[in-house]
Design a protein around this motif. Sequence first.
Motif, PDB file in Angstrom:
ATOM      1  N   GLN A 102       1.974-114.592   9.654  1.00 40.71           N
ATOM      2  CA  GLN A 102       1.311-113.471  10.301  1.00 40.71           C
ATOM      3  C   GLN A 102       2.040-113.138  11.596  1.00 40.71           C
ATOM      4  O   GLN A 102       2.380-114.034  12.365  1.00 40.71           O
ATOM      5  CB  GLN A 102      -0.136-113.883  10.618  1.00 40.71           C
ATOM      6  N   GLY A 117     -12.397-115.068   8.440  1.00 42.45           N
ATOM      7  CA  GLY A 117     -11.490-115.671   7.471  1.00 42.45           C
ATOM      8  C   GLY A 117     -10.143-115.962   8.104  1.00 42.45           C
ATOM      9  O   GLY A 117      -9.918-115.701   9.281  1.00 42.45           O
ATOM     10  N   THR A 118      -9.226-116.529   7.314  1.00 47.05           N
ATOM     11  CA  THR A 118      -7.902-116.838   7.847  1.00 47.05           C
ATOM     12  C   THR A 118      -6.846-115.903   7.275  1.00 47.05           C
ATOM     13  O   THR A 118      -5.658-116.131   7.438  1.00 47.05           O
ATOM     14  CB  THR A 118      -7.504-118.289   7.502  1.00 47.05           C
ATOM     15  N   SER A 119      -7.291-114.839   6.617  1.00 48.04           N
ATOM     16  CA  SER A 119      -6.315-113.934   6.017  1.00 48.04           C
ATOM     17  C   SER A 119      -5.566-113.174   7.102  1.00 48.04           C
ATOM     18  O   SER A 119      -5.945-113.185   8.271  1.00 48.04           O
ATOM     19  CB  SER A 119      -7.022-112.959   5.088  1.00 48.04           C
ATOM     20  N   ASN A 120      -4.498-112.529   6.683  1.00 50.59           N
ATOM     21  CA  ASN A 120      -3.604-111.841   7.601  1.00 50.59           C
ATOM     22  C   ASN A 120      -4.320-110.833   8.484  1.00 50.59           C
ATOM     23  O   ASN A 120      -4.034-110.694   9.666  1.00 50.59           O
ATOM     24  CB  ASN A 120      -2.526-111.138   6.759  1.00 50.59           C
ATOM     25  N   GLN A 177      -7.407-110.917   9.434  1.00 44.58           N
ATOM     26  CA  GLN A 177      -8.583-111.425  10.132  1.00 44.58           C
ATOM     27  C   GLN A 177      -8.248-112.497  11.168  1.00 44.58           C
ATOM     28  O   GLN A 177      -8.946-112.609  12.161  1.00 44.58           O
ATOM     29  CB  GLN A 177      -9.588-111.998   9.126  1.00 44.58           C
ATOM     30  N   GLN A 178      -7.191-113.279  10.932  1.00 44.99           N
ATOM     31  CA  GLN A 178      -6.927-114.386  11.858  1.00 44.99           C
ATOM     32  C   GLN A 178      -6.594-113.864  13.255  1.00 44.99           C
ATOM     33  O   GLN A 178      -5.809-112.949  13.411  1.00 44.99           O
ATOM     34  CB  GLN A 178      -5.773-115.234  11.352  1.00 44.99           C
TER      35      GLN A 178
END
Lengths: 378, 407
Positions: A166, A320-323, A325-326
């Motif tokens: 990211q 979340g830990t997605s691109n 959202q992190q």
Amino acid sequence: MTHVAGRKPALTWTVHLSVGLLVLLWVIPTLGLLVSSFRSGDQIVSSGWWQALFTQESQLSPIRVAGEEVARDGVFVIEGRLFPGAARVSAWGTSSREPAAYAPGATADLGEGMGLRVEGDGFYVLTSARTTEGTRLPRIFTTAATPPEFTLANYRMVLFSPMAGQSILQAFLNTATVAIPATVIPILVAAFAAYALAWMEFPGRALLVAAVVGLLVVPLQLALIPLLQVHNALGIGKGYLGIWLAHTGFGLPLAIYLLRNYMVGLPRDIIENARVDGATEFQIFTRIVLPLSFPALASFAIFQFLWTWNDLLVALVFLGTSNDQQVLTGNIVNLMGSRGGDWEILSASAFVSIAVPLVVFFSMQRFLVRGLLAGSVK
Amino acid sequence: MEQVFPALATIVIGVGGCVGYFWASNLVLDRVIFPARGPKAGQNTSRANMLRPWLFLLPALLALGLYLAYPVFATAWLSLNRNTGGELAFVGLDNYRAMFAEAKFRESLRNNLLWLVVVPALSTGLGLMVAQLTDRIRWGNLAKSLIFMPMAISFVGASVIWKLIYDTREAGQAQIGLLNALWLRFEGGVWSTILLRALPALLLLGLAGVLAWLLWGQVGALARARLAGRVLRGPGMALGAWLVWVALSWAWGAATAQLPYGQPQFWLQIPFWNNFFLMAVLVWLQTGFAMVILSAALRGVPEETVEAAILDGANPFQIFFRIKVPQIMGTIVVVWTTITITVLKVFDIVRAMTGGQQETQVLANYMYDKLFVAVDWGVGSAAAMVILALVTPILVWNVWTARREMR
């Protein structure tokens, strides 16, 4: 207390000196990271950041001779430069055992008709009687004096190319997406409640104030699993809506407490007069109390913004830990794990995340201090 | 980029929704339910005014109830259950029993207690010192501003900053961590003895002396106190005596320790002492907070008391310790407790710098590991309840002072 210290110059000097020492101790850590973020990875590992401001003599990592081979006067020649910058070579060598065997301008005999010359400015000439194709070319070890040199390349790299999946720019946007609504939304909710607790008479008011004071210190650690369950039951799940609501809930006790303390101190006459003149409570609140409470609103907004921007735990749990959202803090913790030694990346990333809070801090320090004092000095 | 528009929409909807709710609910109350006209106008108005505070409070109460009050009870309940196979099964106090039997938990409890003693004491002490010193000089405000600055930096950012300071590279390579670069300058000579043995030992002896002096004052009070007072002070004095003993033994240790000169140290991997290197980060972050509040409190000390002391011939130290500090004791306690709460919740620093490895675990990180890594809600919630139990005395005290002030 100048009149006390003023009588004793020795004491005054001790005070100046110790404050200076403390300030230095407090500034140096941040300064170190800031300076490092403007140095290339090679520079960071070859010398401490405190040496970066001066010309320094150090042994550089070896560079293997490479380039086009040209046949000239019956010998094969490779010419090139060791480094593009303004460094001055003070000694060089061709083996790690003797990295400083030759002076600049001297020619080293490498055997088998091969010779190498390195000039002071990093220019080198390799001559060989036979073609060098297929043979392993020698490495050049140099000791060079490098003038201070800074680069923006680290920032360019972390902002635009993905690190640990990211880019920092994306994480920056995500953090802003979390922090701004999470700062704005609690303010109004808290302001209305604070007004009711400060200026309206009703049974149970004292109890509610006490409850708010109590909730002020309840650790939000307790809320993680139950709230995730609630969010899942409501169908919110992990996402921005969830974290906005969570930050709103966690920020409310401080908001109500700060605003109520401030509103209680507003002059009673103004509010009583407005009541006598027939203003409704809603009008009193929006036309009189809210504008007058601006300093307290600003203090809380700064607190909440710093807290939501800097938060790690709530973001780890509710987002979340997605691109997309992190957040910055989560990204940097990941970087520390996976690229812990790459200080050029870490330092630039950390500074991108620190920059916004620092700007807010220095531009609105007055409100921050006022909020702190209202919240704690009793 | 695509999340920017939902964010903007949320701001508009959130703010608009709040304004709309308050406006509309007041309107409905005044016009529809209890209109201030007709035969019962007076009665209606008073009824509307009885209800109105609750209209103002409703959204906040809902949010507080759902996000802070309800979770306390839900977590208490979770801590009595086990979440095996996706279903909760009541197990009584088994989670607590399992947790207290676990070495990692006892380690985090020990570390947390260590943090609780060291960080508030150092932050408040340094903050008080800076507040007093900067009060006397012209560039005091600049100095304060710079020491206050870490307040804006996230715990994660501070962890990166300090990790660079603690960085270690093999012997022979250039050290890029400031601490190791300084450490390698010491070679066991005279300066090493003075700075690394004599100075820490003297500081610790001084600490032991101050503690013993305070304890001695309490001995006299104990003799005069009634039974209840004796019962209450007994444990406190035992703790004080123990702290004196600890300080003395550490002073002895500092004076006699074998220091590995010339070896670069992995600061964050030295068991037990690495806790102190983590604490330094939090002290660095929190001192500014203590300083700002204590500085304001010091300015609030009545000038007459100080002037009277000067006339009586008190020296600057006496003025500070005998006149000023006693008058701002209340504020010192507030600062101390506020930092204590921050310490109890410390998570980011440990997570980012060591992950709780090498005996640096603390409660909040232990709880996070249990809840989200091991997915053991029962023990994780039990750990959260321990944090709550540690906060409770401060909570009760805060509520008690707030109620006293309201009267």
